[in-house]
Scaffold this motif. Structure first.
Motif, PDB file in Angstrom:
ATOM      1  N   GLY A  54       0.737  -1.299   0.094  1.00 30.23           N
ATOM      2  CA  GLY A  54       0.037  -0.012   0.041  1.00 30.23           C
ATOM      3  C   GLY A  54       0.767   1.185  -0.054  1.00 30.23           C
ATOM      4  O   GLY A  54       2.029   1.204   0.283  1.00 30.23           O
ATOM      5  N   ILE A  55       0.307   2.413  -0.306  1.00 27.23           N
ATOM      6  CA  ILE A  55       0.970   3.654  -0.317  1.00 27.23           C
ATOM      7  C   ILE A  55       0.156   4.779   0.499  1.00 27.23           C
ATOM      8  O   ILE A  55      -0.972   5.058  -0.104  1.00 27.23           O
ATOM      9  N   ASN A  56       0.660   5.385   1.285  1.00 26.50           N
ATOM     10  CA  ASN A  56       0.108   6.697   1.722  1.00 26.50           C
ATOM     11  C   ASN A  56       0.415   7.808   0.821  1.00 26.50           C
ATOM     12  O   ASN A  56       1.984   7.825   0.849  1.00 26.50           O
ATOM     13  N   ILE A  57      -0.545   8.675   0.382  1.00 25.56           N
ATOM     14  CA  ILE A  57       0.121   9.890  -0.212  1.00 25.56           C
ATOM     15  C   ILE A  57      -0.355  11.105   0.562  1.00 25.56           C
ATOM     16  O   ILE A  57      -1.694  11.143   0.742  1.00 25.56           O
ATOM     17  N   GLY A  58       0.266  12.225   0.545  1.00 24.19           N
ATOM     18  CA  GLY A  58      -0.185  13.141   1.347  1.00 24.19           C
ATOM     19  C   GLY A  58       0.378  14.418   0.956  1.00 24.19           C
ATOM     20  O   GLY A  58       1.468  14.432   0.247  1.00 24.19           O
ATOM     21  N   LEU A  59      -0.035  15.608   1.130  1.00 20.15           N
ATOM     22  CA  LEU A  59       0.415  17.025   0.586  1.00 20.15           C
ATOM     23  C   LEU A  59      -0.049  17.962   1.670  1.00 20.15           C
ATOM     24  O   LEU A  59      -1.300  17.900   2.144  1.00 20.15           O
TER      25      LEU A  59
END
Length: 119
Positions: A54-59
């Motif tokens: 899985g991948i967490n993507i944040g900005l």
């Protein structure tokens, strides 16, 4: 594209535009498309190159949201695996890196090299 200097996890990547832009709404359309392309490359690298599940993507946009430099927009991509919860930052105020960052670099660099053209 860059490895994060202070990663939450081995393979923590940053994607950032070339210019100093602080808001996603201010990105030119062509730049947004380029960022999307880098995002796909990064996700493929983390899944296929590191085996992330899985991948967490944040900005973080704006200082109030946690952006270290408000005028410098960037995305965080953090690979995740089942059961990878790490209590060290919470209880010990310490980050544990399960892998040497240069090894991570060596595993991922091939995914970002220009594709060779057929002769």
């Amino acid at each position: 594209m860059a490895l994060n200097r202070y990663p939450y996890q081995a393979g923590h990547l940053l994607i950032l535009p070339r210019g100093h832009i602080g808001r996603i709404q201010d990105l030119p359309e062509a730049c947004r498309k380029e960022m999307d392309g880098w995002m796909v490359k990064a996700m493929n690298a983390l899944e296929d190159g590191m085996g992330s599940q899985g991948i967490n993507i944040g900005l973080n946009q704006g200082k109030a949201a946690g952006a270290g430099i408000a005028e410098h927009l960037h995305w965080h991509l953090v690979p995740r695996w089942e059961g990878d919860h790490n209590f060290m930052p919470v209880l010990g105020e310490t980050f544990v890196l399960p892998e040497d960052p240069m090894h991570t670099f060596d595993c991922l660099i091939q995914w970002f090299l220009p594709e060779e053209e057929d002769s």
